[in-house]
Design an enzyme around this catalytic site. Structure first.
Site, mmCIF file in Angstrom:
data_model
loop_
_atom_site.group_PDB
_atom_site.id
_atom_site.type_symbol
_atom_site.label_atom_id
_atom_site.label_comp_id
_atom_site.label_asym_id
_atom_site.label_seq_id
_atom_site.Cartn_x
_atom_site.Cartn_y
_atom_site.Cartn_z
ATOM 1 N N ASP A 1 0.846 12.054 -8.395
ATOM 2 C CA ASP A 1 -0.469 11.919 -9.587
ATOM 3 C C ASP A 1 -1.857 11.796 -8.766
ATOM 4 O O ASP A 1 -1.845 11.164 -7.781
ATOM 5 C CB ASP A 1 -0.018 10.641 -10.372
ATOM 6 C CG ASP A 1 -1.181 10.864 -11.776
ATOM 7 O OD1 ASP A 1 -1.370 12.109 -12.008
ATOM 8 O OD2 ASP A 1 -1.253 9.759 -12.316
ATOM 9 N N ARG B 1 -7.958 14.927 -10.611
ATOM 10 C CA ARG B 1 -9.159 14.188 -10.123
ATOM 11 C C ARG B 1 -9.411 14.323 -8.642
ATOM 12 O O ARG B 1 -10.770 14.240 -8.526
ATOM 13 C CB ARG B 1 -8.731 12.756 -10.531
ATOM 14 C CG ARG B 1 -8.862 12.250 -11.744
ATOM 15 C CD ARG B 1 -8.343 10.848 -12.113
ATOM 16 N NE ARG B 1 -6.844 10.988 -11.930
ATOM 17 C CZ ARG B 1 -6.009 10.111 -12.005
ATOM 18 N NH1 ARG B 1 -6.373 8.730 -11.447
ATOM 19 N NH2 ARG B 1 -4.775 9.875 -11.721
ATOM 20 N N ARG C 1 -9.023 22.461 -11.586
ATOM 21 C CA ARG C 1 -7.980 21.471 -11.605
ATOM 22 C C ARG C 1 -6.785 22.297 -10.813
ATOM 23 O O ARG C 1 -6.265 21.524 -10.039
ATOM 24 C CB ARG C 1 -7.423 21.174 -12.938
ATOM 25 C CG ARG C 1 -8.369 20.194 -13.420
ATOM 26 C CD ARG C 1 -7.921 19.554 -14.963
ATOM 27 N NE ARG C 1 -6.645 18.862 -14.753
ATOM 28 C CZ ARG C 1 -6.274 17.742 -14.781
ATOM 29 N NH1 ARG C 1 -7.461 17.064 -14.539
ATOM 30 N NH2 ARG C 1 -5.166 17.126 -14.639
ATOM 31 N N SER D 1 6.150 16.758 -16.304
ATOM 32 C CA SER D 1 7.084 15.994 -17.282
ATOM 33 C C SER D 1 7.180 16.716 -18.544
ATOM 34 O O SER D 1 6.349 17.649 -18.788
ATOM 35 C CB SER D 1 6.101 14.842 -17.312
ATOM 36 O OG SER D 1 5.145 14.630 -18.141
ATOM 37 N N ASN E 1 3.981 16.831 -20.070
ATOM 38 C CA ASN E 1 2.981 17.527 -19.829
ATOM 39 C C ASN E 1 2.571 18.938 -20.550
ATOM 40 O O ASN E 1 1.716 19.593 -20.000
ATOM 41 C CB ASN E 1 3.244 17.978 -18.043
ATOM 42 C CG ASN E 1 3.053 16.765 -17.210
ATOM 43 O OD1 ASN E 1 3.514 16.547 -16.291
ATOM 44 N ND2 ASN E 1 1.987 15.898 -17.570
ATOM 45 N N ARG F 1 3.977 5.575 -6.524
ATOM 46 C CA ARG F 1 2.895 6.341 -7.540
ATOM 47 C C ARG F 1 1.643 6.536 -6.792
ATOM 48 O O ARG F 1 1.174 5.518 -6.508
ATOM 49 C CB ARG F 1 2.953 5.720 -8.741
ATOM 50 C CG ARG F 1 2.096 6.566 -9.825
ATOM 51 C CD ARG F 1 1.968 6.319 -11.306
ATOM 52 N NE ARG F 1 1.429 7.282 -12.091
ATOM 53 C CZ ARG F 1 1.519 7.690 -13.231
ATOM 54 N NH1 ARG F 1 2.567 6.999 -13.873
ATOM 55 N NH2 ARG F 1 0.806 8.751 -14.025
ATOM 56 N N ARG G 1 1.991 2.828 -14.151
ATOM 57 C CA ARG G 1 2.828 3.130 -15.055
ATOM 58 C C ARG G 1 4.075 4.007 -14.332
ATOM 59 O O ARG G 1 3.602 4.827 -13.616
ATOM 60 C CB ARG G 1 2.304 3.470 -16.457
ATOM 61 C CG ARG G 1 1.439 4.619 -16.323
ATOM 62 C CD ARG G 1 1.036 5.365 -17.753
ATOM 63 N NE ARG G 1 0.059 6.285 -17.553
ATOM 64 C CZ ARG G 1 -1.274 6.121 -17.472
ATOM 65 N NH1 ARG G 1 -1.812 4.846 -17.740
ATOM 66 N NH2 ARG G 1 -2.004 7.105 -17.276
ATOM 67 N N SER H 1 5.650 6.476 -16.611
ATOM 68 C CA SER H 1 5.239 8.067 -17.193
ATOM 69 C C SER H 1 6.679 8.398 -17.546
ATOM 70 O O SER H 1 6.928 9.707 -17.143
ATOM 71 C CB SER H 1 4.379 8.569 -16.629
ATOM 72 O OG SER H 1 3.097 7.986 -16.486
ATOM 73 N N GLU I 1 11.998 -0.627 -5.609
ATOM 74 C CA GLU I 1 10.553 -1.245 -5.290
ATOM 75 C C GLU I 1 9.582 -0.195 -5.409
ATOM 76 O O GLU I 1 9.797 0.697 -5.460
ATOM 77 C CB GLU I 1 10.887 -1.508 -3.718
ATOM 78 C CG GLU I 1 11.920 -2.627 -3.311
ATOM 79 C CD GLU I 1 12.048 -3.896 -4.039
ATOM 80 O OE1 GLU I 1 10.261 -4.368 -3.977
ATOM 81 O OE2 GLU I 1 12.740 -4.755 -4.247
HETATM 82 C C1 IPE Z 1 2.969 11.940 -14.135
HETATM 83 O O1 IPE Z 1 1.594 12.215 -14.330
HETATM 84 C C2 IPE Z 1 3.980 12.938 -14.203
HETATM 85 C C3 IPE Z 1 3.907 13.892 -12.891
HETATM 86 C C4 IPE Z 1 3.077 13.378 -11.740
HETATM 87 C C5 IPE Z 1 4.459 15.220 -12.773
HETATM 88 P P1 IPE Z 1 0.919 12.273 -15.593
HETATM 89 O O2 IPE Z 1 -0.679 12.432 -14.942
HETATM 90 O O3 IPE Z 1 1.294 13.238 -16.490
HETATM 91 O O4 IPE Z 1 0.978 10.907 -16.273
HETATM 92 P P2 IPE Z 1 0.289 10.187 -17.411
HETATM 93 O O5 IPE Z 1 -0.026 11.112 -18.522
HETATM 94 O O6 IPE Z 1 -1.101 9.666 -16.736
HETATM 95 O O7 IPE Z 1 1.006 9.098 -17.795
HETATM 96 C C1 IPE Z 2 -0.158 15.173 -11.164
HETATM 97 O O1 IPE Z 2 -1.552 15.296 -11.223
HETATM 98 C C2 IPE Z 2 0.437 16.723 -11.471
HETATM 99 C C3 IPE Z 2 1.070 16.829 -12.891
HETATM 100 C C4 IPE Z 2 1.106 15.923 -13.768
HETATM 101 C C5 IPE Z 2 1.673 18.215 -13.350
HETATM 102 P P1 IPE Z 2 -2.486 15.180 -12.596
HETATM 103 O O2 IPE Z 2 -2.723 16.787 -13.071
HETATM 104 O O3 IPE Z 2 -1.909 14.449 -13.537
HETATM 105 O O4 IPE Z 2 -3.710 14.751 -11.924
HETATM 106 P P2 IPE Z 2 -4.770 13.781 -12.559
HETATM 107 O O5 IPE Z 2 -4.019 12.733 -13.036
HETATM 108 O O6 IPE Z 2 -5.426 14.367 -13.757
HETATM 109 O O7 IPE Z 2 -5.906 13.597 -11.619
HETATM 110 MG MG MG Z 3 -2.124 12.384 -13.854
#
Ligand code: IPE
Ligand code: IPE
Ligand code: MG
Length: 240
Positions: A23, A27, A36, A69, A72, A188, A194, A196, A207
Site C-alpha cells: 500500500d 501517495r 497515481r 482487492s 479496488n 503492510r 488494517r 483490508s 505476526e
Molecule cells: C489494500 O489497499 C489493497 C492492496 C494493496 C491491493 P487499499 O488501499 O485498497 O486499502 P484501503 O482502502 O486503504 O483499506
Molecule cells: C496500493 O496503493 C495499490 C492498490 C491498492 C492497487 P494505493 O493505490 O492504495 O496507494 P494509496 O493508499 O492511495 O497511497
Molecule cells: Mg491504499
C-alpha cells in the site's frame, strides 16, 4: 487441528510464508506531483525486486503479494484500467524470468472477472511455471478474503461434502491458497493499520508488521528490518 507451531528452532526464525499488502503507491506518486499510475509502476518495480530478494536472501517458500482487492473496483475507471494494464505488462515481461529462477506463479482471486487478455497472461505464466519447485509466488489480484471463503463454501456445497467431514484442513484445501502454509509474517506498508480483506483465514496466527514507508520505497533495508522484527517475536499459538 489449529494453527501449527513450527517444528524446529531454525523454522521459527525465518518465515515460510510472507504476505505483503503493498500500500501507498498513490501517495508516493502524489508526494512527487506525479500521476497515481506512476506510483503503481514504481510499486511493480518494487515488487519485482522484493520477490528476488526474499527468494535468494531469505529462502522464503511462499510469498503472497496483494496487487488488487475486490474492493479496488470502486476506484475511478481510469485508475482501475491503468492498474490492470500495468499488471498485464509486468506478468508478460516477467514470466520467463520467474521460470528461470525456479519460481512458481499462482493466482489468488476471481480470475473470471478480469479482462480476457489479463486472464490469458495469468494462465500462460501459471502454466509455464507450474512444475517449478522453488519459491511459490502467489499474486492476489481481484482477491478478497471474504470472497475466497464464500467461493470455498460454494464448492463444498456443490460437491455435497458431508458436514462431519468439514474440518479446518478440508476447508483450507478449498481456498485459493490450497497447499500453502498459513501466513507467518504479514507486512503492510503505507501507514494504515488494517488488513483490508486480505488472507482472512490464513492470517489468524500471523505476526503483523506495519510501517509508514510507502510501498515503492520499501527497499532491501526495510525488508531486513521487517524480518528482524519477526525473528524477535515469540510465537505461542495459544500455548505457553
Ligand atoms: C489494500 O489497499 C489493497 C492492496 C494493496 C491491493 P487499499 O488501499 O485498497 O486499502 P484501503 O482502502 O486503504 O483499506
Ligand atoms: C496500493 O496503493 C495499490 C492498490 C491498492 C492497487 P494505493 O493505490 O492504495 O496507494 P494509496 O493508499 O492511495 O497511497
Ligand atoms: Mg491504499
Amino acid at each position: 487441528m489449529g494453527a501449527r507451531a513450527p517444528d524446529t528452532e531454525e523454522e521459527s526464525h525465518l518465515p515460510r510464508h510472507v504476505a505483503i499488502i503493498m500500500d501507498g503507491n498513490g501517495r508516493w506518486a502524489e508526494k512527487r506531483r506525479l500521476p497515481r499510475i506512476e506510483g503503481h509502476l514504481a510499486g511493480l518495480e518494487r515488487a519485482r525486486t522484493t520477490i528476488r530478494y526474499l527468494n535468494h536472501r531469505y529462502h522464503v517458500k511462499y510469498l503472497t503479494l496483494f496487487g488488487f482487492s475486490t474492493e479496488n473496483w470502486s476506484r475511478p475507471s481510469q485508475e482501475v484500467n491503468g492498474i490492470l494494464r500495468v499488471f498485464q505488462e509486468i506478468i508478460d515481461q516477467e514470466a520467463l524470468a520467474f521460470h528461470k529462477l525456479g519460481i512458481r506463479l499462482r493466482h489468488l482471486g476471481r480470475r473470471e472477472e478480469l479482462p480476457p487478455a489479463l486472464q490469458e497472461s495469468i494462465k500462460k505464466a501459471t502454466r509455464l511455471t507450474s512444475d517449478n519447485t522453488g519459491m511459490t509466488f502467489n499474486l492476489a489480484f481481484n482477491y478478497g478474503g471474504r470472497t475466497e471463503i464464500l467461493d470455498a463454501v460454494r464448492r463444498i456445497v456443490t460437491e455435497k461434502i458431508p458436514p462431519q467431514k468439514i474440518d479446518e484442513e478440508l476447508f483450507a484445501s478449498y481456498l485459493y491458497t490450497a497447499g500453502t502454509h498459513d501466513v507467518d509474517l504479514l507486512i503492510r506498508t503505507g501507514g494504515e493499520l488494517r488488513t483490508s480483506n486480505f488472507l482472512t483465514w490464513q492470517s489468524v496466527y500471523s505476526e503483523y508488521y506495519f510501517t509508514d514507508v510507502f510501498w515503492p520505497d520499501f527497499d532491501e533495508k526495510e525488508i531486513d528490518k521487517a524480518l528482524l522484527a519477526y525473528r524477535r517475536r515469540q510465537r505461542r499459538f495459544g500455548g505457553l
